[in-house]
Write a protein that holds these residues in place. Sequence first.
Motif: not given
Length: 268
Positions: A84, A86, A93, A95
Amino acid sequence: MNKLIFVPIPLAEESPYSLIRRVTLFHGFHTIGQFSSHCVGESAVQHIAVTQSSAIAQFLAEEAGTYAPAVLSGFYKTVNRAQTMNLLVSGIEIPSFYLRLRSFVYCDDCFEEGWQRQIQDIILAEFCPYHQKKYLTHCPACGGHIKWWQALHGKCHYCGYILKCIPCTAQDCRLEKYLVQNLKTHNQAYLDKIMRIARQLGDIKQKNPTAPEASRCQINEATMLIANNDTYGILQHLTALHSIYPDLDKAWIAARFSGFKSPEVNEA
């Protein structure tokens, strides 16, 4: 290549899209694409423009000279986590799939003030908590999508309609106010909790055109109530859902918001 004379310092809580828009207008360009193509040599609309590594962010930082770190701080830093990507928004943080990287929402009062906030970049945000307005995602007149590179002059890019938002209540903006507070206090754990609950409840994203707007608002409201352990609010929410969907068994509605994995939840 002509050098820019002025690069503004990002405002607190300002979206990178807003900073790009302010530079574009200050230097007399009519569109974001025109500015980007002239100064960077490529169109920002074809790429993610909100990250510190983007061509447009690097260009503005170079133009800013000694103020380069301050300018770059107005863009989001990329953080790779497993599979992922971020982005670091005010130290939190998030996504990338929870951020509006190409789409846009519009508040006419933010526009009148001359800048837009970071909260607009988060997909869960449906209302402007600063002005109590319902964000526009489409032109009320022609239905055209509002893109960040088009929203320069407060008019629809397609039909010229002057964009105006519908007022909302402080109650409607509760989730957005919590999100803003999270960004201000750098509360990563709370935001992670909100994202986790939203996924459990269905995680209806704006990129899904079949999701009714009312359903998105219902999920956002339920997410906020559960995250804050507001048992009275949850009961009111479930009661309201039952009145909206009287043909559904109450147990299904309750199962839907329980957060537990079970056949009943899947069926609900």
